[in-house]
Design a protein around this motif. Structure first.
Motif, PDB file in Angstrom:
ATOM      1  N   ARG A 175       0.841  -1.206   0.000  1.00 35.41           N
ATOM      2  CA  ARG A 175       0.000   0.000   0.000  1.00 35.41           C
ATOM      3  C   ARG A 175       0.872   1.250   0.000  1.00 35.41           C
ATOM      4  O   ARG A 175       0.652   2.188  -0.748  1.00 35.41           O
ATOM      5  CB  ARG A 175      -0.923  -0.027   1.217  1.00 35.41           C
ATOM      6  N   GLN A 176       1.881   1.240   0.879  1.00 34.34           N
ATOM      7  CA  GLN A 176       2.837   2.350   0.929  1.00 34.34           C
ATOM      8  C   GLN A 176       3.994   1.971   1.830  1.00 34.34           C
ATOM      9  O   GLN A 176       3.861   1.104   2.705  1.00 34.34           O
ATOM     10  CB  GLN A 176       2.187   3.630   1.469  1.00 34.34           C
ATOM     11  N   PHE A 177       5.121   2.607   1.605  1.00 39.96           N
ATOM     12  CA  PHE A 177       6.231   2.598   2.557  1.00 39.96           C
ATOM     13  C   PHE A 177       6.151   3.880   3.374  1.00 39.96           C
ATOM     14  O   PHE A 177       6.013   4.977   2.808  1.00 39.96           O
ATOM     15  CB  PHE A 177       7.575   2.570   1.835  1.00 39.96           C
ATOM     16  N   ASN A 178       6.258   3.751   4.694  1.00 38.85           N
ATOM     17  CA  ASN A 178       6.426   4.923   5.552  1.00 38.85           C
ATOM     18  C   ASN A 178       7.930   5.136   5.719  1.00 38.85           C
ATOM     19  O   ASN A 178       8.592   4.408   6.449  1.00 38.85           O
ATOM     20  CB  ASN A 178       5.742   4.713   6.904  1.00 38.85           C
ATOM     21  N   ILE A 179       8.448   6.119   5.009  1.00 37.40           N
ATOM     22  CA  ILE A 179       9.901   6.328   4.933  1.00 37.40           C
ATOM     23  C   ILE A 179      10.386   7.122   6.146  1.00 37.40           C
ATOM     24  O   ILE A 179       9.747   8.079   6.588  1.00 37.40           O
ATOM     25  CB  ILE A 179      10.251   7.039   3.611  1.00 37.40           C
ATOM     26  N   GLU A 180      11.555   6.725   6.664  1.00 36.40           N
ATOM     27  CA  GLU A 180      12.075   7.307   7.902  1.00 36.40           C
ATOM     28  C   GLU A 180      13.340   8.134   7.707  1.00 36.40           C
ATOM     29  O   GLU A 180      13.771   8.813   8.634  1.00 36.40           O
ATOM     30  CB  GLU A 180      12.367   6.187   8.908  1.00 36.40           C
ATOM     31  N   SER A 181      13.976   8.057   6.522  1.00 41.18           N
ATOM     32  CA  SER A 181      15.226   8.791   6.339  1.00 41.18           C
ATOM     33  C   SER A 181      15.496   8.974   4.852  1.00 41.18           C
ATOM     34  O   SER A 181      14.930   8.260   4.009  1.00 41.18           O
ATOM     35  CB  SER A 181      16.400   8.041   6.979  1.00 41.18           C
ATOM     36  N   GLU A 182      16.397   9.911   4.540  1.00 41.99           N
ATOM     37  CA  GLU A 182      16.783  10.137   3.148  1.00 41.99           C
ATOM     38  C   GLU A 182      17.537   8.948   2.543  1.00 41.99           C
ATOM     39  O   GLU A 182      17.262   8.583   1.392  1.00 41.99           O
ATOM     40  CB  GLU A 182      17.595  11.424   3.050  1.00 41.99           C
ATOM     41  N   PRO A 183      18.472   8.324   3.263  1.00 38.05           N
ATOM     42  CA  PRO A 183      19.125   7.143   2.678  1.00 38.05           C
ATOM     43  C   PRO A 183      18.129   6.034   2.323  1.00 38.05           C
ATOM     44  O   PRO A 183      18.250   5.404   1.264  1.00 38.05           O
ATOM     45  CB  PRO A 183      20.096   6.697   3.774  1.00 38.05           C
ATOM     46  N   GLU A 184      17.139   5.816   3.194  1.00 36.98           N
ATOM     47  CA  GLU A 184      16.124   4.798   2.895  1.00 36.98           C
ATOM     48  C   GLU A 184      15.345   5.171   1.633  1.00 36.98           C
ATOM     49  O   GLU A 184      15.074   4.326   0.766  1.00 36.98           O
ATOM     50  CB  GLU A 184      15.166   4.657   4.078  1.00 36.98           C
ATOM     51  N   MET A 185      15.019   6.432   1.518  1.00 41.21           N
ATOM     52  CA  MET A 185      14.284   6.927   0.356  1.00 41.21           C
ATOM     53  C   MET A 185      15.061   6.632  -0.930  1.00 41.21           C
ATOM     54  O   MET A 185      14.487   6.192  -1.943  1.00 41.21           O
ATOM     55  CB  MET A 185      14.075   8.429   0.526  1.00 41.21           C
ATOM     56  N   GLN A 186      16.357   6.861  -0.900  1.00 38.00           N
ATOM     57  CA  GLN A 186      17.183   6.650  -2.087  1.00 38.00           C
ATOM     58  C   GLN A 186      17.287   5.169  -2.436  1.00 38.00           C
ATOM     59  O   GLN A 186      17.285   4.796  -3.626  1.00 38.00           O
ATOM     60  CB  GLN A 186      18.552   7.282  -1.865  1.00 38.00           C
ATOM     61  N   VAL A 187      17.354   4.310  -1.424  1.00 35.98           N
ATOM     62  CA  VAL A 187      17.410   2.864  -1.675  1.00 35.98           C
ATOM     63  C   VAL A 187      16.101   2.384  -2.296  1.00 35.98           C
ATOM     64  O   VAL A 187      16.103   1.612  -3.271  1.00 35.98           O
ATOM     65  CB  VAL A 187      17.721   2.098  -0.374  1.00 35.98           C
ATOM     66  N   ILE A 188      14.968   2.828  -1.750  1.00 34.92           N
ATOM     67  CA  ILE A 188      13.673   2.416  -2.311  1.00 34.92           C
ATOM     68  C   ILE A 188      13.540   2.899  -3.746  1.00 34.92           C
ATOM     69  O   ILE A 188      13.077   2.177  -4.633  1.00 34.92           O
ATOM     70  CB  ILE A 188      12.514   2.935  -1.437  1.00 34.92           C
ATOM     71  N   SER A 189      13.970   4.138  -4.021  1.00 34.34           N
ATOM     72  CA  SER A 189      13.910   4.675  -5.377  1.00 34.34           C
ATOM     73  C   SER A 189      14.726   3.814  -6.341  1.00 34.34           C
ATOM     74  O   SER A 189      14.264   3.476  -7.445  1.00 34.34           O
ATOM     75  CB  SER A 189      14.430   6.117  -5.399  1.00 34.34           C
ATOM     76  N   ALA A 190      15.927   3.436  -5.927  1.00 31.24           N
ATOM     77  CA  ALA A 190      16.801   2.647  -6.802  1.00 31.24           C
ATOM     78  C   ALA A 190      16.204   1.275  -7.084  1.00 31.24           C
ATOM     79  O   ALA A 190      16.214   0.803  -8.229  1.00 31.24           O
ATOM     80  CB  ALA A 190      18.189   2.511  -6.162  1.00 31.24           C
ATOM     81  N   ILE A 191      15.675   0.624  -6.045  1.00 33.06           N
ATOM     82  CA  ILE A 191      15.120  -0.725  -6.237  1.00 33.06           C
ATOM     83  C   ILE A 191      13.847  -0.662  -7.073  1.00 33.06           C
ATOM     84  O   ILE A 191      13.633  -1.488  -7.967  1.00 33.06           O
ATOM     85  CB  ILE A 191      14.860  -1.395  -4.870  1.00 33.06           C
ATOM     86  N   ALA A 192      12.990   0.324  -6.810  1.00 38.54           N
ATOM     87  CA  ALA A 192      11.763   0.470  -7.596  1.00 38.54           C
ATOM     88  C   ALA A 192      12.093   0.726  -9.065  1.00 38.54           C
ATOM     89  O   ALA A 192      11.468   0.144  -9.966  1.00 38.54           O
ATOM     90  CB  ALA A 192      10.917   1.599  -7.031  1.00 38.54           C
ATOM     91  N   SER A 193      13.083   1.566  -9.328  1.00 35.52           N
ATOM     92  CA  SER A 193      13.478   1.856 -10.706  1.00 35.52           C
ATOM     93  C   SER A 193      14.013   0.605 -11.396  1.00 35.52           C
ATOM     94  O   SER A 193      13.707   0.334 -12.568  1.00 35.52           O
ATOM     95  CB  SER A 193      14.531   2.962 -10.730  1.00 35.52           C
ATOM     96  N   GLU A 194      14.801  -0.160 -10.666  1.00 45.16           N
ATOM     97  CA  GLU A 194      15.341  -1.410 -11.213  1.00 45.16           C
ATOM     98  C   GLU A 194      14.222  -2.386 -11.579  1.00 45.16           C
ATOM     99  O   GLU A 194      14.285  -3.082 -12.603  1.00 45.16           O
ATOM    100  CB  GLU A 194      16.281  -2.041 -10.177  1.00 45.16           C
ATOM    101  N   LEU A 195      13.181  -2.437 -10.746  1.00 40.55           N
ATOM    102  CA  LEU A 195      12.063  -3.347 -10.987  1.00 40.55           C
ATOM    103  C   LEU A 195      11.050  -2.786 -11.972  1.00 40.55           C
ATOM    104  O   LEU A 195      10.125  -3.500 -12.387  1.00 40.55           O
ATOM    105  CB  LEU A 195      11.360  -3.669  -9.658  1.00 40.55           C
ATOM    106  N   GLY A 196      11.179  -1.512 -12.319  1.00 39.40           N
ATOM    107  CA  GLY A 196      10.238  -0.893 -13.235  1.00 39.40           C
ATOM    108  C   GLY A 196       8.878  -0.628 -12.618  1.00 39.40           C
ATOM    109  O   GLY A 196       7.851  -0.685 -13.301  1.00 39.40           O
ATOM    110  N   VAL A 197       8.859  -0.318 -11.310  1.00 34.07           N
ATOM    111  CA  VAL A 197       7.599  -0.034 -10.621  1.00 34.07           C
ATOM    112  C   VAL A 197       7.707   1.311  -9.914  1.00 34.07           C
ATOM    113  O   VAL A 197       8.791   1.880  -9.796  1.00 34.07           O
ATOM    114  CB  VAL A 197       7.239  -1.142  -9.596  1.00 34.07           C
TER     115      VAL A 197
END
Length: 421
Positions: A120-142
């Motif tokens: 449903r959503q990720f509740n993000i807690e920090s900027e490094p976490e945000m960048q990791v989620i962005s990279a993985i989502a981009s890799e998966l195409g989602v």
């Protein structure tokens, strides 16, 4: 209110006497009431009636799949804080679009699991976490839907170990930095900023801290919208407390909490999420234990139980109070005396209560720890090679073991001896 009442001189869970469960599964054990779980969930759901909302059960409070399935079938979403909880929720039949992933230390593997399984959503807690989620989502195409958890620096007026909304706590990003962090999130590929997340702690017994926080969230919503962010969902966390001691003043009711939410953020037109755990599960569960010995000490008597700190750690960890009552109802006006109520683990910390007035008890008598449904079984361990105790779910006049007690062979055989030994 719960569904554990004396009837015909004995304590019942709904329509099942606890003595019957004890005779079949042995002691100690946890027992949960389906009717109480559903009643407490529905109180929150009804409190938000008239708003677009989802009540996400904070499953860290009690995560047995039978409990999750009971609540999910009633319409609950789930708030998870680990890959294990995510997979447990999915195994209980909860769809990904009803699961919110919280927590400060999500690993890449956990993020990937949720993105591929649905979230449903990720509740993000920090900027490094945000960048990791962005990279993985981009890799998966989602696209990963996110809220950002803001730390409002508000004192929740609760135990220091369960407070999460002060500036010195590890949770969230400082609310003063929200603009720059949201701007970063909007610039990253693979992310969709949908809202704001906040959670200030657990076992809150006053509404004032919630009001202070939700007013800050309302102001932040307006500010972020003016900066171009489409804020359409507010995750307001959980934390409403329960009355552990029957003599204490009752904490606010869910209907009062719901009215506060509508009053402070209802005008924003956002979907509302809340994440109660303790209030749904806490009073829906008991731990039942048996007296092994009554021991006379120097100036005090001890009730030594077969339940221990590894089965219910809250008193040792948080100095927490649980009402402890005999399973066989005492006669009106029965004489009482003070006992130290302890377990058999070889630590002084294995103490549930000191100088607690109880009716006179003898070896073999059963006692029930009230309000033990939340943070009881989930925090238990096999310390001293003591088996995890069974969990039992009651539904009207039926009961089922939903987590069996492991045998000693099962516990010991999990160990692996190296070849050189």
């Amino acid at each position: 209110m719960d569904h554990f009442l004396y009837r015909d001189g004995s304590l019942y869970a709904e329509d099942v006497p606890l003595t019957e469960i004890a005779a079949e599964v042995g002691t100690p054990f946890y027992v949960y009431s389906t009717a109480t779980l559903l009643r407490h969930f529905r109180l929150f759901d009804e409190a938000l009636e008239g708003t677009d909302h989802l009540v996400c059960y904070a499953m860290k409070a009690a995560s047995n799949q039978a409990i999750l399935k009971t609540l999910a079938q009633a319409g609950a979403g789930m708030d998870v804080v680990s890959e294990g909880e995510y997979l447990r929720a999915k195994a209980a039949g909860v769809p990904g679009e009803r699961i919110v992933f919280s927590g400060v230390g999500k690993t890449g593997h956990e993020i990937r699991t949720a993105l591929t399984g649905g979230i449903r959503q990720f509740n993000i807690e920090s900027e490094p976490e945000m960048q990791v989620i962005s990279a993985i989502a981009s890799e998966l195409g989602v696209i990963a839907p996110i809220t950002i958890r803001v730390n409002p620096d508000v004192d929740a007026k609760t135990h220091a170990k369960i407070a999460t909304g002060k500036s010195e706590n590890k949770f969230g990003i400082p609310i003063a930095r929200a603009s720059e962090v949201y701007a970063l999130a909007a610039s990253l590929p693979g992310l969709e900023v949908i809202g704001i997340d906040v959670h200030i702690g657990s076992q809150l017994t006053e509404l004032e801290p919630f009001e202070l926080v939700y007013k800050k969230v309302a102001e932040l919503t307006e500010q972020l919208r003016s900066e171009g962010h489409n804020i359409r969902r507010l995750d307001l966390g959980g934390g409403l407390g329960i009355p552990y001691a029957r003599s204490n003043d009752a904490p606010p009711l869910p209907v009062e909490y719901g009215a506060l939410i509508k009053r402070t953020v209802g005008h924003l037109g956002c979907e509302i999420e809340i994440e109660p755990g303790r209030l749904i599960a806490g009073n829906a569960g008991l731990m039942v234990s048996k007296v092994i010995y009554v021991k006379s000490g120097e100036g005090r008597d001890f009730l030594i139980l077969d339940g221990a700190m590894n089965d219910l750690i809250r008193p040792a960890m948080y100095e927490a109070h649980h009402d402890i009552v005999p399973v066989i109802e005492p006669a009106p006006g029965a004489e009482q005396q003070p006992y130290d109520i302890v377990g058999p683990v070889c630590e002084s910390g294995d103490t549930f209560a000191k100088q607690r007035n109880m009716p006179k008890l003898t070896a073999g008598d059963l006692v029930a720890f009230r309000s033990a449904g939340a943070y009881g079984a989930v925090m238990s361990s096999e310390y001293n090679t003591r088996p995890l105790i069974p969990e039992v779910l009651v539904h009207q006049d039926q009961f089922a073991v939903i987590r069996p007690r492991p045998t000693f062979d099962e516990m010991i055989n999990r160990d692996t001896i190296p070849e050189w030994l």
